[in-house]
Design an enzyme around this catalytic site. Structure first.
Site, PDB file in Angstrom:
ATOM      1  N   HIS A  14       0.844  -1.202   0.000  1.00  0.00           N
ATOM      2  CA  HIS A  14       0.000   0.000   0.000  1.00  0.00           C
ATOM      3  C   HIS A  14       0.874   1.245   0.000  1.00  0.00           C
ATOM      4  CE1 HIS A  14      -3.565   2.195   2.233  1.00  0.00           C
ATOM      5  NE2 HIS A  14      -3.010   2.973   1.300  1.00  0.00           N
ATOM      6  N   GLU A 197     -10.839   3.324   6.798  1.00  0.00           N
ATOM      7  CA  GLU A 197      -9.763   4.218   7.264  1.00  0.00           C
ATOM      8  C   GLU A 197     -10.462   5.296   8.095  1.00  0.00           C
ATOM      9  OE1 GLU A 197      -7.898   6.560   4.177  1.00  0.00           O
ATOM     10  OE2 GLU A 197      -6.139   7.032   5.413  1.00  0.00           O
ATOM     11  N   ASP A 275       1.957   4.024   2.916  1.00  0.00           N
ATOM     12  CA  ASP A 275       0.889   4.882   2.376  1.00  0.00           C
ATOM     13  C   ASP A 275       1.467   6.061   1.585  1.00  0.00           C
ATOM     14  OD1 ASP A 275      -1.786   5.385   1.909  1.00  0.00           O
ATOM     15  OD2 ASP A 275      -2.232   6.147   3.912  1.00  0.00           O
ATOM     16  N   ASP A 276       1.844   7.139   2.278  1.00  0.00           N
ATOM     17  CA  ASP A 276       2.400   8.338   1.621  1.00  0.00           C
ATOM     18  C   ASP A 276       3.639   8.787   2.412  1.00  0.00           C
ATOM     19  OD1 ASP A 276       0.109   9.080  -0.368  1.00  0.00           O
ATOM     20  OD2 ASP A 276      -0.893   8.663   1.532  1.00  0.00           O
TER      21      ASP A 276
HETATM   22  N1  LIG Z   1      -4.384   7.480   3.047  1.00  0.00           N
HETATM   23  C1  LIG Z   1      -5.104   7.722   1.952  1.00  0.00           C
HETATM   24  N2  LIG Z   1      -6.429   7.497   1.990  1.00  0.00           N
HETATM   25  C2  LIG Z   1      -7.176   7.759   0.924  1.00  0.00           C
HETATM   26  N3  LIG Z   1      -6.701   8.228  -0.220  1.00  0.00           N
HETATM   27  C3  LIG Z   1      -5.384   8.456  -0.309  1.00  0.00           C
HETATM   28  N4  LIG Z   1      -4.644   8.922  -1.332  1.00  0.00           N
HETATM   29  C4  LIG Z   1      -3.383   8.986  -0.908  1.00  0.00           C
HETATM   30  N5  LIG Z   1      -3.297   8.571   0.356  1.00  0.00           N
HETATM   31  C5  LIG Z   1      -4.540   8.224   0.755  1.00  0.00           C
HETATM   32 ZN   LIG Z   2      -3.682   4.822   0.899  1.00  0.00          ZN
END
Ligand SMILES: Nc1ncnc2[nH]cnc12
Ligand SMILES: [Zn+2]
Length: 331
Positions: A14, A197, A275-276
């Site tokens: 992810h 989430e 994630d990011d």
């Molecule tokens: N954590 C996240 N939840 C939903 N969309 C996303 N796009 C990028 N990161 C995300």
């Molecule tokens: Zn995500």
């Protein structure tokens, strides 16, 4: 432990490639493309990365990716991350990317796809890394637009592994995208979706029932529904949990209170991901180290999480066997 975690072959299921854009590269791409940023310095960008919720983050995330204009920009973005990840022992990444976020600002599908695919191929040739491709759709935009973009992407379908569903979860239930997911299934693509989430546990049931997804991105709110937990356990549906992301977006207050240990105790098939990473304070190794500190997890737990991820990753069976063997040897 840090050394053990560094050398452990790690798999990330992810990751949003646009969320790997470090402030340094943001400035370089802005300069290259003659774009004026609203930040005066790298420090100012970093200081802005304090979020109250998912939407607060998404606003900066969509703004940040505005510096991506050319095929070379997409290549540099991805290659930059692949090198960093491989350098910290990541052996496979299933990568989400958001074509609609680029199309809506006039960047063509070809520009994004060609740059990202070239980086994937280069990484697979020159680094010890394999990459899965997940074309993600923005759930806060219309179902019609998603379908239209999916059809437009037809020339690339055979180079994709899966489609995904991301962006603002609240009030955008999975069922909105039932037709898209059915169409992707007919086209032979695998399916994943963010659910649970910020959205309710019911969205996890819905993603499984209506979108026929094989894994749930995040899914931490499943604990609000005992019957759902039992279903996820019985079916061994993988959850791609993102610990540092959940803290940054205030899904939980602090890592020590994260439901991860409870999810594991309940026998769910858990993996961890970043994630990011440019926005949430670190990559996959940082997530491992933070979990070790917060939960006191030992080697066995980290081995299990990465075995789970390897078993579910979008990769060839041949590479999966090689990596599973390498994982066992590293323990
Ligand atoms: N954590 C996240 N939840 C939903 N969309 C996303 N796009 C990028 N990161 C995300
Ligand atoms: Zn995500």
């Amino acid at each position: 432990m840090q050394e053990y975690l560094s050398q452990l072959p790690k798999t990330e299921l992810h990751l949003h490639i646009e969320g790997t854009l470090e402030p340094e590269l943001m400035f370089e791409l802005a300069r290259r493309n003659g774009i004026e940023l609203s930040y005066a310095s790298i420090e100012e960008v970093k200081a802005a990365y304090r979020f109250d919720d998912l939407q607060g983050f998404l606003n900066l995330y969509y703004q940040g990716m505005g510096v991506l204009r050319t095929r070379q920009d997409f290549f540099d973005l991805a290659m930059d991350y692949f090198k960093r990840a491989a350098g910290e022992g990541v052996v496979h990444i299933d990568m989400h990317f958001d074509p609609q976020a680029h199309l809506s600002r006039g960047v063509s599908l070809e520009t994004a796809m060609e740059g990202l695919l070239e980086a994937k191929e280069r990484a697979e040739r020159s680094l010890d890394l394999s990459v899965g491709m997940i074309m993600a759709f923005l759930r806060d935009r219309s179902a019609e637009e998603a379908l239209q973009v999916f059809e437009q992407a037809k020339p690339y379908w055979e180079r994709l592994d899966a489609i995904g569903l991301d962006s603002a979860e609240r009030d955008n239930p999975p069922s909105k995208f039932k037709t898209l997911f059915a169409r992707a299934g007919e086209a032979g693509l695998r399916r994943v979706a963010h659910a649970g989430e910020e959205g309710p546990a019911a969205y996890i049931h819905e993603a499984l029932d209506e979108l026929d997804v094989e894994r749930i991105d995040h899914g931490v709110r499943c604990l609000e529904d005992d019957s759902l937990v039992e279903r996820l356990r019985a079916e061994q549906v993988v959850l791609t949990v993102c610990p540092l992301s959940n803290v940054s977006l205030k899904v939980i207050d602090q890592l020590e209170e994260h439901p991860l240990p409870r999810l594991l105790e309940k026998g769910l098939k858990i993996t961890i991901s970043s994630d990011d990473p440019a926005y949430f304070g670190g990559g996959l190794l940082d997530n491992h180290v933070a979990c070790h500190k917060a939960f006191g997890w030992g080697k066995d737990t980290f081995a299990k999480l990465n075995r789970n991820a390897l078993e579910e990753a979008f990769m060839s069976e041949e590479r999966r066997q090689i990596l599973l063997e390498r994982l066992e040897k590293s323990l």
